[in-house]
Every structure is written in C-alpha cells, then in structure tokens.
Design a protein around this motif. Structure first.
Motif, PDB file in Angstrom:
ATOM      1  N   ASN A  65      15.799 -13.535   8.406  1.00  0.00           N
ATOM      2  CA  ASN A  65      16.690 -12.604   9.087  1.00  0.00           C
ATOM      3  C   ASN A  65      16.690 -11.234   8.431  1.00  0.00           C
ATOM      4  OD1 ASN A  65      19.613 -11.396   9.532  1.00  0.00           O
ATOM      5  ND2 ASN A  65      19.218 -12.799  11.223  1.00  0.00           N
ATOM      6  N   GLN A  66      16.699 -11.202   7.093  1.00  0.00           N
ATOM      7  CA  GLN A  66      16.673  -9.940   6.358  1.00  0.00           C
ATOM      8  C   GLN A  66      15.218  -9.514   6.192  1.00  0.00           C
ATOM      9  OE1 GLN A  66      19.865  -8.543   5.391  1.00  0.00           O
ATOM     10  NE2 GLN A  66      20.245 -10.120   6.917  1.00  0.00           N
ATOM     11  N   ARG A  67      14.783  -8.614   7.069  1.00  0.00           N
ATOM     12  CA  ARG A  67      13.359  -8.344   7.195  1.00  0.00           C
ATOM     13  C   ARG A  67      12.992  -6.999   6.568  1.00  0.00           C
ATOM     14  NH1 ARG A  67      11.380 -12.050  10.510  1.00  0.00           N
ATOM     15  NH2 ARG A  67       9.454 -10.972  11.054  1.00  0.00           N
ATOM     16  N   PHE A  68      11.948  -7.034   5.764  1.00  0.00           N
ATOM     17  CA  PHE A  68      11.337  -5.828   5.204  1.00  0.00           C
ATOM     18  C   PHE A  68       9.891  -5.862   5.656  1.00  0.00           C
ATOM     19  CE2 PHE A  68       9.158  -3.684   1.574  1.00  0.00           C
ATOM     20  CZ  PHE A  68       9.724  -2.432   1.740  1.00  0.00           C
ATOM     21  N   MET A  69       9.621  -5.182   6.783  1.00  0.00           N
ATOM     22  CA  MET A  69       8.357  -5.363   7.470  1.00  0.00           C
ATOM     23  C   MET A  69       7.165  -4.891   6.645  1.00  0.00           C
ATOM     24  SD  MET A  69       9.102  -7.011  10.151  1.00  0.00           S
ATOM     25  CE  MET A  69       7.444  -7.049  10.816  1.00  0.00           C
ATOM     26  N   LYS A  70       7.321  -3.850   5.841  1.00  0.00           N
ATOM     27  CA  LYS A  70       6.202  -3.426   5.001  1.00  0.00           C
ATOM     28  C   LYS A  70       5.753  -4.564   4.093  1.00  0.00           C
ATOM     29  CE  LYS A  70       7.045   1.557   4.637  1.00  0.00           C
ATOM     30  NZ  LYS A  70       7.282   2.678   3.700  1.00  0.00           N
ATOM     31  N   GLY A  71       6.720  -5.268   3.539  1.00  0.00           N
ATOM     32  CA  GLY A  71       6.391  -6.399   2.680  1.00  0.00           C
ATOM     33  C   GLY A  71       5.799  -7.559   3.453  1.00  0.00           C
ATOM     34  N   LEU A  72       6.342  -7.847   4.637  1.00  0.00           N
ATOM     35  CA  LEU A  72       5.822  -8.958   5.443  1.00  0.00           C
ATOM     36  C   LEU A  72       4.402  -8.674   5.923  1.00  0.00           C
ATOM     37  CD1 LEU A  72       8.961  -9.897   7.590  1.00  0.00           C
ATOM     38  CD2 LEU A  72       8.109 -10.990   5.515  1.00  0.00           C
ATOM     39  N   PHE A  73       4.148  -7.424   6.320  1.00  0.00           N
ATOM     40  CA  PHE A  73       2.786  -7.056   6.722  1.00  0.00           C
ATOM     41  C   PHE A  73       1.796  -7.323   5.590  1.00  0.00           C
ATOM     42  CE2 PHE A  73       4.658  -3.732   9.802  1.00  0.00           C
ATOM     43  CZ  PHE A  73       4.547  -4.605  10.868  1.00  0.00           C
ATOM     44  N   ALA A  74       2.191  -6.957   4.371  1.00  0.00           N
ATOM     45  CA  ALA A  74       1.303  -7.160   3.222  1.00  0.00           C
ATOM     46  C   ALA A  74       1.210  -8.629   2.852  1.00  0.00           C
ATOM     47  CB  ALA A  74       1.804  -6.346   2.025  1.00  0.00           C
ATOM     48  N   TRP A  75       2.300  -9.359   3.011  1.00  0.00           N
ATOM     49  CA  TRP A  75       2.364 -10.759   2.565  1.00  0.00           C
ATOM     50  C   TRP A  75       1.391 -11.652   3.328  1.00  0.00           C
ATOM     51  CZ3 TRP A  75       3.926 -15.443   4.788  1.00  0.00           C
ATOM     52  CH2 TRP A  75       4.124 -16.490   3.877  1.00  0.00           C
ATOM     53  N   VAL A  76       1.196 -11.407   4.629  1.00  0.00           N
ATOM     54  CA  VAL A  76       0.332 -12.294   5.420  1.00  0.00           C
ATOM     55  C   VAL A  76      -1.143 -12.090   5.093  1.00  0.00           C
ATOM     56  CG1 VAL A  76       1.975 -12.520   7.322  1.00  0.00           C
ATOM     57  CG2 VAL A  76       0.278 -10.691   7.389  1.00  0.00           C
TER      58      VAL A  76
ATOM     59  N   PRO B  13       0.826  -1.216   0.000  1.00  0.00           N
ATOM     60  CA  PRO B  13       0.000   0.000   0.000  1.00  0.00           C
ATOM     61  C   PRO B  13       0.857   1.262   0.000  1.00  0.00           C
ATOM     62  CG  PRO B  13      -0.777  -1.573   1.651  1.00  0.00           C
ATOM     63  CD  PRO B  13       0.546  -2.080   1.163  1.00  0.00           C
ATOM     64  N   LYS B  14       0.508   2.206  -0.844  1.00  0.00           N
ATOM     65  CA  LYS B  14       1.292   3.435  -0.971  1.00  0.00           C
ATOM     66  C   LYS B  14       1.074   4.343   0.232  1.00  0.00           C
ATOM     67  CE  LYS B  14       2.444   7.058  -4.303  1.00  0.00           C
ATOM     68  NZ  LYS B  14       2.166   7.619  -5.646  1.00  0.00           N
ATOM     69  N   ASP B  15       2.159   4.973   0.684  1.00  0.00           N
ATOM     70  CA  ASP B  15       2.135   5.938   1.789  1.00  0.00           C
ATOM     71  C   ASP B  15       1.657   5.318   3.099  1.00  0.00           C
ATOM     72  OD1 ASP B  15       3.065   7.937   0.106  1.00  0.00           O
ATOM     73  OD2 ASP B  15       1.055   8.589  -0.449  1.00  0.00           O
ATOM     74  N   VAL B  16       1.868   4.025   3.244  1.00  0.00           N
ATOM     75  CA  VAL B  16       1.537   3.315   4.483  1.00  0.00           C
ATOM     76  C   VAL B  16       2.832   2.825   5.109  1.00  0.00           C
ATOM     77  CG1 VAL B  16       0.431   1.275   5.472  1.00  0.00           C
ATOM     78  CG2 VAL B  16      -0.768   2.629   3.752  1.00  0.00           C
ATOM     79  N   GLY B  17       3.050   3.170   6.351  1.00  0.00           N
ATOM     80  CA  GLY B  17       4.256   2.744   7.048  1.00  0.00           C
ATOM     81  C   GLY B  17       3.974   1.646   8.052  1.00  0.00           C
ATOM     82  N   ASP B  18       4.630   1.754   9.206  1.00  0.00           N
ATOM     83  CA  ASP B  18       4.481   0.726  10.241  1.00  0.00           C
ATOM     84  C   ASP B  18       3.295   0.993  11.166  1.00  0.00           C
ATOM     85  OD1 ASP B  18       6.865  -0.576   9.355  1.00  0.00           O
ATOM     86  OD2 ASP B  18       8.035   0.946  10.404  1.00  0.00           O
ATOM     87  N   PHE B  19       2.747   2.194  11.131  1.00  0.00           N
ATOM     88  CA  PHE B  19       1.632   2.558  11.995  1.00  0.00           C
ATOM     89  C   PHE B  19       0.394   1.772  11.566  1.00  0.00           C
ATOM     90  CE2 PHE B  19      -1.313   6.253  13.383  1.00  0.00           C
ATOM     91  CZ  PHE B  19      -1.541   5.634  14.605  1.00  0.00           C
ATOM     92  N   ARG B  20      -0.023   0.841  12.422  1.00  0.00           N
ATOM     93  CA  ARG B  20      -1.155  -0.020  12.072  1.00  0.00           C
ATOM     94  C   ARG B  20      -1.658  -0.768  13.300  1.00  0.00           C
ATOM     95  NH1 ARG B  20       0.580  -3.250   7.549  1.00  0.00           N
ATOM     96  NH2 ARG B  20       1.878  -1.433   7.089  1.00  0.00           N
ATOM     97  N   LEU B  21      -2.892  -1.264  13.189  1.00  0.00           N
ATOM     98  CA  LEU B  21      -3.460  -2.179  14.184  1.00  0.00           C
ATOM     99  C   LEU B  21      -3.592  -3.548  13.537  1.00  0.00           C
ATOM    100  CD1 LEU B  21      -6.383  -1.707  16.642  1.00  0.00           C
ATOM    101  CD2 LEU B  21      -6.470  -3.597  15.021  1.00  0.00           C
ATOM    102  N   MET B  22      -3.254  -4.591  14.304  1.00  0.00           N
ATOM    103  CA  MET B  22      -3.360  -5.964  13.810  1.00  0.00           C
ATOM    104  C   MET B  22      -4.043  -6.845  14.844  1.00  0.00           C
ATOM    105  SD  MET B  22       0.455  -6.382  12.178  1.00  0.00           S
ATOM    106  CE  MET B  22       1.207  -5.546  13.588  1.00  0.00           C
ATOM    107  N   ASP B  23      -4.958  -7.655  14.377  1.00  0.00           N
ATOM    108  CA  ASP B  23      -5.586  -8.647  15.236  1.00  0.00           C
ATOM    109  C   ASP B  23      -4.534  -9.662  15.693  1.00  0.00           C
ATOM    110  OD1 ASP B  23      -8.485  -9.775  15.973  1.00  0.00           O
ATOM    111  OD2 ASP B  23      -7.193 -11.467  15.439  1.00  0.00           O
ATOM    112  N   ARG B  24      -4.806 -10.320  16.787  1.00  0.00           N
ATOM    113  CA  ARG B  24      -3.829 -11.274  17.326  1.00  0.00           C
ATOM    114  C   ARG B  24      -3.507 -12.391  16.327  1.00  0.00           C
ATOM    115  NH1 ARG B  24      -1.825 -12.441  22.451  1.00  0.00           N
ATOM    116  NH2 ARG B  24      -0.199 -14.010  22.195  1.00  0.00           N
ATOM    117  N   LYS B  25      -4.493 -12.811  15.524  1.00  0.00           N
ATOM    118  CA  LYS B  25      -4.229 -13.868  14.544  1.00  0.00           C
ATOM    119  C   LYS B  25      -3.229 -13.403  13.489  1.00  0.00           C
ATOM    120  CE  LYS B  25      -8.539 -14.410  13.200  1.00  0.00           C
ATOM    121  NZ  LYS B  25      -9.351 -13.288  13.725  1.00  0.00           N
ATOM    122  N   VAL B  26      -3.236 -12.111  13.190  1.00  0.00           N
ATOM    123  CA  VAL B  26      -2.263 -11.556  12.240  1.00  0.00           C
ATOM    124  C   VAL B  26      -0.872 -11.571  12.864  1.00  0.00           C
ATOM    125  CG1 VAL B  26      -1.672  -9.565  10.813  1.00  0.00           C
ATOM    126  CG2 VAL B  26      -4.074 -10.098  11.286  1.00  0.00           C
TER     127      VAL B  26
END
Length: 311
Positions: free
Chosen positions: A177-188, A154-167
């Motif tokens: 080990n080499q983590r790109f959290m924006k991508g991992l957040f979207a991937w799940v 998602p464009k202009d979306v950073g780490d600021f977010r709410l996630m359910d416990r299942k997420v």
C-alpha cells in the motif's frame, strides 16, 4: 483487437486541464510515426479543475483513449499503479502530462526496446529547472540511497520510462500500500537501457511537489527500501550507553579520590536532556516503521476507481 496494441501510454493527471490539449497534440504526432497501434491511459487522480472534462472531450475524438477516474486524490504513485493495472500493450510508457517529459524521446525508447531492452529509463541531463535547494536535496537523497537502499536507485531518473509487458506483469504482483515507485521499478530488475533528455520548463500549471512533500517522499523511500535507520539507532544507543558508563566510572573515581561535591548539576541536566532527545528521535524512527506496518496490515486498496471510460 486488444492483442494488436503494441504500446500503452500511461499518463497520471492531477489538475492538468490547461495543458492536456497541447500534450495530446504532441503525443499523437510522435506515436503516429511509429506505425503501431497504441492506446493512451489517462488516470485522473481526483483533479479539482476541468481535467476530467477535457479528457472526456479528447476521448470523443480518439478511440484509443481510456480514462481511469479516481474517486478522490490518491497520489501519483497510486495513479501510476492504476495505469499499469490497465495496460493492454506489449510495452508501456509512463509519462507526465506537463510536457517536462518530451514525448519525442519515446521514439528512442521504442528503438532500444525493439533492440532487446526490457526497461528504458528516461534520465534528465541537468536539473537547471529546479531551485538550488531542490537540487541539493535531490543530490543528497540519491547519495543516501546509493549507500543504504537494498537495490540501487538510478540518479536523476524519474517515472518517465518504457517497460516491456513482462516488467509490468512483475510490478502488478507487488501490491504494497505504501508505494515508492522509483524503488519498485528498480527492485523488479530486468535488462535496462538509459536515454537522456532535457527537462523543459513547465508551460501550464504549477507543480504539486513542494519541498515538504518531497521530504515526505524521501522518507517513504528510505523506510520502504532499507532498515538502516533502525540499525543506526542501535549503534547510537550503544555508543551513548558506553559514554554514560564511562562517565559514571569517572564520577565514582572522582568521588572516591576527592570527595562528593554538589557541583555539576548543569552538566548533568544537559546530559539528561541530550539522552532524552536521542531517545525521542529513536522512538520516532521506530514509530515510522510501525506506522507503515499498521497501514499495510489494514490492507486497504491502493486506489478506488469511480469510473473507467473506454470509448
């Protein structure tokens, strides 16, 4: 009881000593209106200032503060991961401590979560607080990601977010080990809603993300979620080989028709230099992927915790 905690607030911290008190005051005011039990998990990412001292002082005043103290600086991606590994609430909110993410937006996130959303993204309305160069770079990165990444970012979306416990539990299964959290957040995946917010000017300290670090961050994202650069150089190599073959045929035909001459050495040298440069770039792209494989193969921990302070 930990099972009664509804919200876990994850706050990565790196040299945030000057602004911690102001952030905590606003966060408490916001969370008090929810009527729910909550906890704040501050992750001290090897800060070199008084961040840990200030956090310890806060923890003596509030029983619902937990501190995860790293042995050194491992980076924001590792700090977020450590926070997620320690959440106990039914939902988790990731937020920066510099107050550029307004805590008041959390209330709207919670409402959408209670209405059924499993992920609520905080999307910035504008990039007025960024420099012109950073705006351009960010825009080009998102355009490239939309075309190449295996999952849309998602464009202009950073780490600021709410996630359910299942997420959160799904993210905890991803231990690369080499983590790109924006991508991992979207991937799940999961059901997602978006709320927009205005980014405030940073009141305390300075951002540690300069242009060089942002470029490296973009390279991490590209090499984590697409093999397109490798495929691109296959096509580049094929095109250059075809051109070289056609050029070779041209030389042969010219030599047969008009005889061989000694002219053409400058163009030949330029052509060889060009091909050599392309080969080095291709090797560099390949090396970037091999380097990632090398780092993952060592299977080092994502972070090391010096202490967990839970009063």
């Amino acid at each position: 009881m930990t099972e009664d905690i509804e919200f876990s607030i994850v706050v990565p911290c790196y040299n945030e000593a000057d602004g911690i008190a102001a952030f905590w005051a606003r966060l408490q005011d916001v969370m008090a209106t929810t009527g729910s039990r909550w906890e704040a998990i501050f992750v001290n990412d090897g800060s070199g200032d008084e961040t840990l001292t200030r956090l310890n002082a806060l923890s003596t005043e509030a029983a619902h503060i937990r501190i995860v103290d790293f042995s050194r600086n491992f980076g924001k991606e590792a700090a977020i991961t450590a926070g997620l590994d320690n959440v106990r609430g039914k939902a988790c909110i990731v937020i920066d401590a510099d107050l550029q993410h307004p805590p008041e937006t959390i209330l709207l996130m919670i409402k959408l979560w209670r209405d059924g959303a499993e992920v609520v993204l905080g999307k910035r309305k504008t990039r007025d607080t960024d420099s012109a160069l950073r705006k351009w770079f960010s825009s080009r990165f998102y355009d490239l990601a939309a075309r190449l990444f295996e999952v849309p970012i998602p464009k202009d979306v950073g780490d600021f977010r709410l996630m359910d416990r299942k997420v959160v539990e799904a993210l905890k299964q991803v231990r690369e080990n080499q983590r790109f959290m924006k991508g991992l957040f979207a991937w799940v995946g999961f059901r997602t809603q978006v709320v927009e917010f205005e980014v405030a000017e940073r009141e305390f300290g300075t951002s540690s993300f300069n242009l060089w670090r942002l470029m490296n961050f973009a390279v991490d994202g590209i090499t984590s979620f697409t093999t397109a650069p490798l495929r691109l150089w296959f096509y580049v190599g094929s095109t250059i080989s075809l051109c070289a073959l056609l050029y070779g045929l041209y030389i042969v035909v010219t030599a047969i028709a008009f005889g061989n001459s000694v002219a053409g050495y400058p163009s030949l040298a330029a052509l060889l230099s060009f091909i050599g440069g392309v080969q080095l770039i291709g090797i560099g792209v390949l090396g970037e992927y091999i380097g990632r494989i090398y780092k993952e193969a060592k299977y080092r921990p994502i972070y090391i915790v010096r202490d967990i302070i839970d009063k």
